[in-house]
Design a protein around this motif. Structure first.
Motif, mmCIF file in Angstrom:
data_model
loop_
_atom_site.group_PDB
_atom_site.id
_atom_site.type_symbol
_atom_site.label_atom_id
_atom_site.label_comp_id
_atom_site.label_asym_id
_atom_site.label_seq_id
_atom_site.Cartn_x
_atom_site.Cartn_y
_atom_site.Cartn_z
ATOM 1 N N LYS A 10 0.832 -1.202 0.000
ATOM 2 C CA LYS A 10 0.000 0.000 0.000
ATOM 3 C C LYS A 10 0.862 1.245 0.000
ATOM 4 C CE LYS A 10 -1.434 1.385 4.585
ATOM 5 N NZ LYS A 10 -2.460 1.418 5.591
ATOM 6 N N LEU A 11 0.234 2.379 -0.285
ATOM 7 C CA LEU A 11 0.920 3.666 -0.286
ATOM 8 C C LEU A 11 -0.048 4.706 0.256
ATOM 9 C CD1 LEU A 11 3.024 5.098 -3.206
ATOM 10 C CD2 LEU A 11 1.630 6.551 -1.823
ATOM 11 N N THR A 12 0.458 5.597 1.086
ATOM 12 C CA THR A 12 -0.372 6.655 1.642
ATOM 13 C C THR A 12 0.451 7.926 1.833
ATOM 14 O OG1 THR A 12 -1.910 7.219 3.435
ATOM 15 C CG2 THR A 12 0.025 5.944 4.047
ATOM 16 N N LEU A 13 -0.203 9.065 1.713
ATOM 17 C CA LEU A 13 0.409 10.347 2.072
ATOM 18 C C LEU A 13 -0.079 10.689 3.464
ATOM 19 C CD1 LEU A 13 0.078 12.572 -1.124
ATOM 20 C CD2 LEU A 13 1.962 11.112 -0.445
ATOM 21 N N ALA A 14 0.818 11.222 4.301
ATOM 22 C CA ALA A 14 0.458 11.526 5.685
ATOM 23 C C ALA A 14 1.231 12.737 6.173
ATOM 24 C CB ALA A 14 0.748 10.310 6.566
ATOM 25 N N LYS A 15 0.987 13.109 7.422
ATOM 26 C CA LYS A 15 1.643 14.238 8.080
ATOM 27 C C LYS A 15 1.484 15.531 7.294
ATOM 28 C CE LYS A 15 4.672 11.741 11.031
ATOM 29 N NZ LYS A 15 5.944 11.103 11.171
ATOM 30 N N THR A 16 0.369 16.182 7.523
ATOM 31 C CA THR A 16 0.106 17.448 6.846
ATOM 32 C C THR A 16 0.776 18.596 7.589
ATOM 33 O OG1 THR A 16 -1.924 17.783 8.107
ATOM 34 C CG2 THR A 16 -2.135 16.672 5.974
ATOM 35 N N MET A 17 0.968 19.701 6.869
ATOM 36 C CA MET A 17 1.482 20.921 7.484
ATOM 37 C C MET A 17 0.282 21.654 8.057
ATOM 38 S SD MET A 17 4.429 22.241 4.868
ATOM 39 C CE MET A 17 3.340 22.795 3.600
ATOM 40 N N GLY A 18 0.177 21.696 9.373
ATOM 41 C CA GLY A 18 -0.927 22.400 10.017
ATOM 42 C C GLY A 18 -2.232 21.628 9.921
ATOM 43 N N ASP A 19 -3.318 22.286 10.284
ATOM 44 C CA ASP A 19 -4.649 21.686 10.263
ATOM 45 C C ASP A 19 -5.254 21.915 8.882
ATOM 46 O OD1 ASP A 19 -6.996 20.488 11.051
ATOM 47 O OD2 ASP A 19 -7.824 22.317 11.914
ATOM 48 N N THR A 20 -5.346 20.855 8.108
ATOM 49 C CA THR A 20 -5.836 20.978 6.735
ATOM 50 C C THR A 20 -7.135 20.216 6.560
ATOM 51 O OG1 THR A 20 -4.595 19.032 6.036
ATOM 52 C CG2 THR A 20 -3.484 21.160 5.841
ATOM 53 N N ASP A 21 -7.892 20.599 5.547
ATOM 54 C CA ASP A 21 -9.135 19.898 5.227
ATOM 55 C C ASP A 21 -8.832 18.485 4.709
ATOM 56 O OD1 ASP A 21 -11.967 19.849 5.070
ATOM 57 O OD2 ASP A 21 -11.835 20.153 2.898
ATOM 58 N N LEU A 22 -7.775 18.358 3.912
ATOM 59 C CA LEU A 22 -7.361 17.065 3.372
ATOM 60 C C LEU A 22 -6.494 16.353 4.408
ATOM 61 C CD1 LEU A 22 -7.269 15.119 0.961
ATOM 62 C CD2 LEU A 22 -5.339 16.446 0.074
ATOM 63 N N LYS A 23 -6.925 15.165 4.820
ATOM 64 C CA LYS A 23 -6.245 14.448 5.899
ATOM 65 C C LYS A 23 -5.303 13.350 5.411
ATOM 66 C CE LYS A 23 -7.760 16.750 9.254
ATOM 67 N NZ LYS A 23 -6.787 17.651 9.853
ATOM 68 N N ASN A 24 -5.702 12.603 4.384
ATOM 69 C CA ASN A 24 -4.894 11.508 3.851
ATOM 70 C C ASN A 24 -5.164 11.341 2.370
ATOM 71 O OD1 ASN A 24 -5.651 10.412 6.799
ATOM 72 N ND2 ASN A 24 -3.646 9.642 6.225
#
Length: 132
Positions: free
Chosen positions: A24-38
């Motif tokens: 699997k592959l996922t994007l994580a750890k956003t900069m600040g509080d964002t609407d897009l979570k993963n």
């Protein structure tokens, strides 16, 4: 700049699919509080025995899924690095590959022992059908 390192990470993604080790592959750890979570990147088997990539964008209030070619999906992932994601995680049966961008815009790749013992179910089906 992180782009050359991200290009290497994308090559690792392609290699994991070609070698049948992709889990699997996922994007994580956003900069600040964002609407897009993963953002989740999954293999999808097509009726004509080819594969596509399903990208699922998980927002605070909804999920949006879209289907792409491998190259399109990797380009889309690239547009979300530093906007807002700092980390991309590739899980294969050989190793876990983490791509990170730091505050100085430098990219790095870290390899660790694999989390998953088996490739994704779709990957296993693709191997069984001789697609990869």
């Amino acid at each position: 700049m992180y782009e050359p390192i991200f290009a290497l990470f994308c090559e690792r993604v392609k290699e994991s699919i070609q070698s049948g080790t992709f889990a699997k592959l996922t994007l994580a750890k956003t900069m600040g509080d964002t609407d897009l979570k993963n953002v989740y990147f999954r293999l999808v088997l097509n009726e004509d025995n080819t594969f596509s990539i399903s990208l699922t964008f998980r927002y605070k209030t909804e999920e949006v899924e879209s289907i792409h070619t491998l190259d399109e999906a990797l380009l889309i992932l690239g547009t979300h690095i530093k906007n807002p994601f700092l980390t991309a995680l590739l899980f294969t049966t050989n190793d876990d590959v983490t791509f990170k961008v730091n505050k100085k815009n430098a990219g790095s790749i870290i390899e660790q022992a694999p989390t998953f013992k088996n490739a994704s179910p779709v990957m296993l089906e693709m191997i069984e059908k001789g697609i990869v």
